[in-house]
Design a protein around this motif. Structure first.
Motif, short mmCIF file in Angstrom:
data_model
loop_
_atom_site.label_atom_id
_atom_site.label_comp_id
_atom_site.label_asym_id
_atom_site.label_seq_id
_atom_site.Cartn_x
_atom_site.Cartn_y
_atom_site.Cartn_z
N SER A 66 -2.74 11.10 2.07
CA SER A 66 -4.04 11.19 1.40
C SER A 66 -4.13 10.14 0.28
N LYS A 67 -3.01 9.95 -0.43
CA LYS A 67 -2.98 8.92 -1.47
C LYS A 67 -3.11 7.54 -0.84
N VAL A 68 -2.41 7.33 0.28
CA VAL A 68 -2.51 6.05 0.99
C VAL A 68 -3.95 5.77 1.40
N GLU A 97 2.84 6.46 -6.99
CA GLU A 97 1.81 7.25 -7.67
C GLU A 97 2.09 8.74 -7.55
N TYR A 145 -2.79 9.47 9.97
CA TYR A 145 -3.38 10.39 8.98
C TYR A 145 -3.99 11.60 9.66
N SER A 181 3.27 1.64 -3.22
CA SER A 181 2.46 1.90 -4.42
C SER A 181 1.93 3.33 -4.40
N SER A 182 1.50 3.78 -3.22
CA SER A 182 0.97 5.15 -3.10
C SER A 182 2.08 6.17 -3.32
N LEU A 202 1.15 12.37 0.57
CA LEU A 202 1.43 10.94 0.62
C LEU A 202 0.33 10.19 1.35
N LEU A 252 0.83 -1.22 0.00
CA LEU A 252 0.00 0.00 0.00
C LEU A 252 0.86 1.26 0.00
N PHE A 253 1.84 1.32 0.89
CA PHE A 253 2.62 2.57 1.03
C PHE A 253 3.54 2.81 -0.16
N SER A 302 -6.69 6.98 0.13
CA SER A 302 -7.58 6.76 -1.03
C SER A 302 -7.40 5.36 -1.60
N ASN A 303 -6.22 4.76 -1.40
CA ASN A 303 -5.97 3.40 -1.91
C ASN A 303 -6.25 2.31 -0.88
#
Length: 367
Positions: A160-162, A66, A185, A62-63, A158, A59-60, A164-165
């Motif tokens: 926020s992307k985590v 992105e 978060y 990949s985020s 970072l 998860l981390f 959302s995924n």
């Protein structure tokens, strides 16, 4: 020129005062470590490790990829990497977080409130990898990093992307580490965003004088309460009650006053009046015993305020203080204005003074 009462009333009638929302507490905040860079680096390292027990897998990373790719830097895949913290390089310098496999590296410099004055050239040159990119992770956006191979990503970007995924990983994830992640978060939001939003801030400055005058009225209202409590003490003292006024210092001094027995300082009336300036308008009267007066509570059996023993007093293990009798009153506005008389009436009519005197006699005999 100071506004009149009428003008202030008009201001209140015509304006809805914004309610400032406090930031939610986080575990990092409770631990007094919401902004320590090494603490945050260790947490990030735990989540970046795809083999860790959080079961959030990639998860981390990949985020992060992105967000990196959104900044016109390209890293297609990044697998089979190790996660290192405080990685030593030249000149006794350390990289906060290093993600590295045999060919690639992501160098992360973690910043919260400190200025970026690190030697990024040393970080970049000392990492052995054919493909590498540097990331300065910061709370606020940094306009210029002055290094061609480092980009700036904010902590909030970072995470926020985590978040959302996250949905794609929840089935396998361990619940408690998802809770910790949500707390991280929220902690990042708390660090990244001001307490007041722009509209609230503007409202204050547009109405600064009127608001300051309203604050002054609140201070005066509190002074009125303090004055009334002292008046009640003076009246009781004139009634030959053996008491002296003890005023608490600091924050407690704005909330309550003690009428302490001159026969035994471990017996007192506690007048709690700070609730009168709140919506519930509550006055609390307490007979309190403390210290040596609590050594043998059974000597007070049979003395009651309401006809039956206060069992919570006898069961209390607190050796510092205990409430022998407590009663709360919700007052009308007109009663608050003449608070001293209300206090005197309640103490007399509801049995506080007779109970206080009986306790005082027992303490006198026990010496």
């Amino acid at each position: 020129m100071q506004p009149t009462l009428s003008e202030l009333q008009t201001f209140l009638n015509q304006n809805e005062i914004p309610k400032i929302k406090s930031k939610p507490k986080t575990f990092l905040g409770i631990a007094k470590q919401p902004h320590y860079e090494n603490v945050l680096s260790n947490i990030y390292a735990f989540y970046f490790d795809v083999n860790e027990e959080h079961k959030l897998n990639d998860l981390f990373i990949s985020s992060l990829l992105e967000v990196i790719n959104e900044s016109n830097q390209q890293i297609e895949t990044f697998v089979n990497f190790e996660v290192l913290t405080e990685f030593s390089v030249s000149d006794q310098k350390r990289i906060d977080i290093l993600l590295q496999n045999t060919d690639q590296a992501i160098i992360i410099e973690n910043k919260v409130y400190h200025h970026l004055n690190n030697d990024l050239d040393v970080y970049y040159n000392d990492v052995a990898a054919s493909v590498k990119i540097g990331v300065v992770l910061s709370i606020d956006t940094i306009s210029s990093i002055n290094h061609p191979h480092f980009i700036n990503i904010t902590h909030l970007q970072l995470l926020s992307k985590v978040m959302s995924n996250l949905g794609n990983y929840l089935l396998e994830a361990r619940d408690k580490y998802v809770v910790f992640l949500k707390d991280l978060y929220q902690n990042t939001i708390n660090l990244s965003q001001p307490l007041m939003n722009e509209n609230d801030f503007n409202f204050y400055f547009e109405n600064q004088q009127k608001i300051n005058n309203l604050v002054t009225y609140r201070v005066e209202a509190r002074k009125h309460l303090e004055h009334e409590v002292k008046r009640a003490f003076n009246t009781l003292e004139e009634q030959d009650l053996n008491i002296r006024l003890y005023e608490s210092k600091g924050e407690l001094g704005n909330k309550l006053s003690y009428f302490e027995s001159t026969i035994d300082k471990n017996l007192m009336f506690t007048i709690v009046y700070n609730g009168l300036l709140k919506e519930e308008r509550t006055l609390k009267l307490i007979i309190e015993l403390k210290g040596k007066a609590l050594k043998d509570k059974e000597i007070y059996r049979g003395i009651t305020l309401s006809g039956k023993d206060n069992e919570s007093f006898y069961k209390s293990k607190n050796k510092v203080y205990a409430h022998f009798a407590v009663k709360s009153y919700q007052l009308e506005q007109k009663d608050i204005r003449s608070l001293s008389q209300v206090i005197i009436n309640k103490l007399n009519e509801d049995g506080f003074i007779s109970t206080f005197t009986k306790l005082e006699n027992i303490l006198k005999l026990s010496k």
